[in-house]
Scaffold this active site. Sequence first.
Site, PDB file in Angstrom:
ATOM      1  N   PHE A 134      37.919  33.744  44.534  1.00 24.66           N
ATOM      2  CA  PHE A 134      39.306  33.782  45.037  1.00 24.66           C
ATOM      3  C   PHE A 134      40.230  33.442  43.881  1.00 24.66           C
ATOM      4  CE2 PHE A 134      43.183  31.945  46.749  1.00 24.66           C
ATOM      5  CZ  PHE A 134      43.548  32.897  47.683  1.00 24.66           C
ATOM      6  N   ASP A 219      38.893  30.517  35.820  1.00 27.36           N
ATOM      7  CA  ASP A 219      39.885  30.109  36.814  1.00 27.36           C
ATOM      8  C   ASP A 219      39.531  28.689  37.255  1.00 27.36           C
ATOM      9  OD1 ASP A 219      41.344  29.561  39.074  1.00 27.36           O
ATOM     10  OD2 ASP A 219      41.071  31.531  39.988  1.00 27.36           O
ATOM     11  N   LYS A 248      47.282  23.644  40.950  1.00 27.26           N
ATOM     12  CA  LYS A 248      46.937  22.654  41.990  1.00 27.26           C
ATOM     13  C   LYS A 248      47.072  21.189  41.534  1.00 27.26           C
ATOM     14  CE  LYS A 248      44.045  25.471  45.063  1.00 27.26           C
ATOM     15  NZ  LYS A 248      44.628  25.299  46.381  1.00 27.26           N
TER      16      LYS A 248
HETATM   17  C1  LIG Z   1      40.329  29.225  42.326  1.00 25.01           C
HETATM   18  C2  LIG Z   1      41.714  29.544  42.782  1.00 25.01           C
HETATM   19  N1  LIG Z   1      42.472  30.374  42.038  1.00 25.01           N
HETATM   20  C3  LIG Z   1      43.729  30.674  42.396  1.00 25.01           C
HETATM   21  C4  LIG Z   1      44.279  30.178  43.548  1.00 25.01           C
HETATM   22  C5  LIG Z   1      45.686  30.522  43.927  1.00 25.01           C
HETATM   23  O1  LIG Z   1      46.510  29.425  43.681  1.00 25.01           O
HETATM   24  P1  LIG Z   1      47.955  29.352  44.360  1.00 25.01           P
HETATM   25  O2  LIG Z   1      47.731  29.200  45.818  1.00 25.01           O
HETATM   26  O3  LIG Z   1      48.598  28.145  43.717  1.00 25.01           O
HETATM   27  O4  LIG Z   1      48.658  30.611  44.005  1.00 25.01           O
HETATM   28  C6  LIG Z   1      43.523  29.323  44.356  1.00 25.01           C
HETATM   29  C7  LIG Z   1      44.078  28.787  45.612  1.00 25.01           C
HETATM   30  O5  LIG Z   1      43.411  28.326  46.482  1.00 25.01           O
HETATM   31  C8  LIG Z   1      42.210  28.991  43.961  1.00 25.01           C
HETATM   32  O6  LIG Z   1      41.440  28.188  44.704  1.00 25.01           O
END
Ligand SMILES: Cc1ncc(COP(=O)(O)O)c(C=O)c1O
Length: 400
Positions: A134, A219, A248
């Site tokens: 994700f 990521d 986050k």
């Molecule tokens: C691994 C990962 N990447 C990207 C995102 C997207 O982040 P945002 O919700 O701040 O756009 C998330 C959100 O849960 C995530 O868990």
Amino acid sequence: MISSDHSKFLVGNYAQPAIEIVRGKGTKVWDSEGKEYLDFTTGIAVTNLGHSHPHWIHSVTDQANEMVHCSNLFSIPEQVRLAKRLVEKIGPGKLIFCNSGAEANEGLLKLARLVGNKQGTQPKHKIVVADNGFHGRTLGALSATASPKYRTGFEPLLPFFDFVPLNDIQAFDKAIDSETSAVLVESIQGEGGIYEAEDHFLQELAAICTARKVLLLLDEVQAGIGRTGEFLGFQKSGILPHAVAMAKGLGGGFPIGAIWIGEQYADTFGAGSHGTTFGGSPLACSAANAVLDVIEEEDLIAKTKRKGEYLKEKLLQFIPKYPALAHEVRGRGLMLALALKLDPSPIVQQLRDSGLLVVGAGGYAIRFLPPLNVQEEEIDHAIHIVDTIFSNFELNEVSS
Ligand SMILES: Cc1ncc(COP(=O)(O)O)c(C=O)c1O
């Protein structure tokens, strides 16, 4: 009670919430009716210092009195300080700041485009990503996200993404070809259900990427900023990717995202090639600097490792105790999931009603994401609530 204005004035893109949270302190939060909860969601791995940490409040308040926003037309001392501290924690390179995880991943995808377009005579556009990953909801990040749950209805998404199973190094090896510019993976898949990228997989992947001149992009939006018992999740494997997305936990509740780019590609983005109005504002960077202060001063990374082991051990006891319900514990540090044999939604609701906030994840999992400074007694209390709900649930639902 949720106000009827909620659904009247807010688009229904989130599931209708059952409670209104109005206040927090440490690991505890209170709803608008005064009911107290243990918060093991941390706003989905965001409030890593717990709620209203005094140092965080002081830093943000002092900064708000000085300067909140001025844009990247000017040099911002808090931003420079934050960038230097992140380089010291990650490795030689440079930073770009943004506002969210999806936006940080967009930056990684654009880095891959710039690098891929410059390489050789034939531009390289393909990006290899993991099944069940994700990366966010913006169109680029969504295109890198495999699950139809997030993609359906938004097609056509960007082409040139290849999806292969996490930890299957042969599949990655095969998918990386002369048209591949980058590989993008999470060190621990969060939304997908807490599935770890294995050390040897990341090590072999790093070697393949180096040998074939392909960018390795990590990521760390959910797994980063101390949550796994390392500053960034991939650091356990001893690798150094070419670039990393963070968000986050970085701001401890204030929105901020960041891309670290290793020195080999640190000057790929030229003036005017990328940016965002709010990225790296004085206020956002003071919040992130306060998070780093507390992580360092309170030795939170070592504590996360220890408390994570403590919580994991307690969760593991549910497997033999409730074999009809629980079957696996995944993850490390304070990024843990208890995998169930059934849809966790009713259990998550019952836990909430009993005073414990947790969040579900893919693969029938319940995620436990307490703040990094959670107390051992709070873990014990959370475990007691889960135990009570499981024993009633097994009695009433599973056996009926
Ligand atoms: C691994 C990962 N990447 C990207 C995102 C997207 O982040 P945002 O919700 O701040 O756009 C998330 C959100 O849960 C995530 O868990």
